[in-house]
Scaffold this active site. Structure first.
Site, PDB file in Angstrom:
ATOM      1  N   GLU A  61       0.734   1.585   3.653  1.00  0.00           N
ATOM      2  CA  GLU A  61       1.661   0.352   3.487  1.00  0.00           C
ATOM      3  C   GLU A  61       1.939   0.167   2.082  1.00  0.00           C
ATOM      4  O   GLU A  61       2.923  -0.196   1.591  1.00  0.00           O
ATOM      5  CB  GLU A  61       1.115  -0.870   4.296  1.00  0.00           C
ATOM      6  CG  GLU A  61       1.845  -1.965   4.107  1.00  0.00           C
ATOM      7  CD  GLU A  61       0.925  -3.202   4.305  1.00  0.00           C
ATOM      8  OE1 GLU A  61       1.588  -4.365   3.857  1.00  0.00           O
ATOM      9  OE2 GLU A  61      -0.117  -3.105   4.920  1.00  0.00           O
ATOM     10  N   ASP A  65       5.667   0.539   0.495  1.00  0.00           N
ATOM     11  CA  ASP A  65       6.340  -0.631  -0.173  1.00  0.00           C
ATOM     12  C   ASP A  65       6.842  -0.190  -1.478  1.00  0.00           C
ATOM     13  O   ASP A  65       7.804  -0.595  -1.720  1.00  0.00           O
ATOM     14  CB  ASP A  65       5.301  -1.546  -0.306  1.00  0.00           C
ATOM     15  CG  ASP A  65       5.731  -2.904  -0.830  1.00  0.00           C
ATOM     16  OD1 ASP A  65       6.952  -3.418  -0.355  1.00  0.00           O
ATOM     17  OD2 ASP A  65       5.410  -3.621  -1.745  1.00  0.00           O
ATOM     18  N   ASP A 134       4.628  -3.960   8.732  1.00  0.00           N
ATOM     19  CA  ASP A 134       3.615  -3.071   7.760  1.00  0.00           C
ATOM     20  C   ASP A 134       3.574  -1.545   8.329  1.00  0.00           C
ATOM     21  O   ASP A 134       3.321  -0.744   7.269  1.00  0.00           O
ATOM     22  CB  ASP A 134       2.107  -3.684   7.943  1.00  0.00           C
ATOM     23  CG  ASP A 134       2.094  -5.057   7.364  1.00  0.00           C
ATOM     24  OD1 ASP A 134       3.082  -5.383   6.318  1.00  0.00           O
ATOM     25  OD2 ASP A 134       1.117  -5.678   7.867  1.00  0.00           O
ATOM     26  N   GLU A 137       6.412   0.348   6.963  1.00  0.00           N
ATOM     27  CA  GLU A 137       6.140   0.776   5.671  1.00  0.00           C
ATOM     28  C   GLU A 137       5.195   1.927   5.229  1.00  0.00           C
ATOM     29  O   GLU A 137       5.154   2.596   4.449  1.00  0.00           O
ATOM     30  CB  GLU A 137       5.851  -0.558   4.606  1.00  0.00           C
ATOM     31  CG  GLU A 137       6.774  -1.656   4.459  1.00  0.00           C
ATOM     32  CD  GLU A 137       6.321  -2.842   3.651  1.00  0.00           C
ATOM     33  OE1 GLU A 137       7.113  -3.586   2.911  1.00  0.00           O
ATOM     34  OE2 GLU A 137       5.070  -3.192   3.793  1.00  0.00           O
TER      35      GLU A 137
END
Length: 245
Positions: A61, A65, A134, A137
């Protein structure tokens, strides 16, 4: 026999492998190592309860991101030459937000495929917005690790294409804090402020919760990966609350 040998190498059961193959088709991405995709769908609660050491999706994650931010920033820079640095930042924040990412995660059916611990499962983890965001990502992070930058960038741009199109016609260029401030200032006796209610997670990927307060009363609350994002969400929710009055 060959399939069974592959199963033992990556630790995936035949039913799980079939599920992941179906998700690959939805993603439009073919992994070299399917276990990377499985890791992106492994919640920390499941990994903690497992009897064997396994990777959860938190690190993926974190990586996803960063890939998401760079890919969207690159696209906006190349396709919106008329926007200033500040406008680019606002546009990116309006596109790459929890509402958009969780919506994309839900559309892919990620909640149904998540590996969750018993407590997380019982508390509604499959439909929790933060989990969907989450996991989406984390999948981007897995794509980047397994297939490289170009594939990951192309995937992000394909997924965010409708949001980029909205930005082209000005639909995304909304600064909810500014709009709310203008409304509140119509009455010079009223005062608005934003307060941090909580933050959680390690330093490299904290989640903040903020609230908009009008004359000392809490209205909308919002969560995000920075205070600015959380405040924007809180302002957006406050505007919706005021519209309903």
């Amino acid at each position: 026999m060959e399939e069974n040998k592959t199963e033992s190498q990556d630790g995936l059961s035949a039913p799980r492998r079939r599920e992941l193959k179906k998700l690959e088709e939805k993603l439009g991405v073919k992994f070299n190592h399917l276990e990377q995709l499985n890791a992106a769908l492994t919640h920390t609660s499941y990994a903690n309860e497992s009897n064997r050491q396994m990777e959860n999706n938190e690190r993926l994650e974190f990586l996803g991101d960063a890939v998401l931010e760079l890919a969207s920033s690159t696209y906006l820079y190349e396709n919106f030459p008329e926007l200033s640095e500040g406008q680019l930042t606002k546009t990116r924040a309006s596109i790459v937000c929890q509402a958009t990412l969780s919506k994309l995660g839900n559309k892919l059916g990620l909640g149904k495929m998540l590996l969750l611990g018993h407590g997380e499962e019982a508390s509604g983890g499959r439909v929790r917005i933060s989990n969907l965001e989450d996991t989406f990502e984390a999948i981007i992070g897995a794509i980047y690790l397994d297939l490289g930058w170009e594939v990951a960038k192309d995937y992000v741009i394909r997924q965010l294409a409708p949001e980029f199109q909205n930005a082209k016609i000005g639909e995304n260029l909304k600064d909810f804090k500014t709009i709310l401030q203008e409304i509140i200032q119509r009455d010079p006796t009223k005062k608005i402020e934003y307060v941090e209610l909580a933050n959680s997670g390690p330093d490299h990927m904290k989640t903040f919760e903020c609230a908009a307060k009008i004359d000392g009363k809490i209205y909308g609350k919002g969560k995000g990966k920075s205070k600015k994002i959380a405040e924007q969400v809180a302002a957006e929710k406050t505007l919706a609350m005021l519209a309903d009055k």
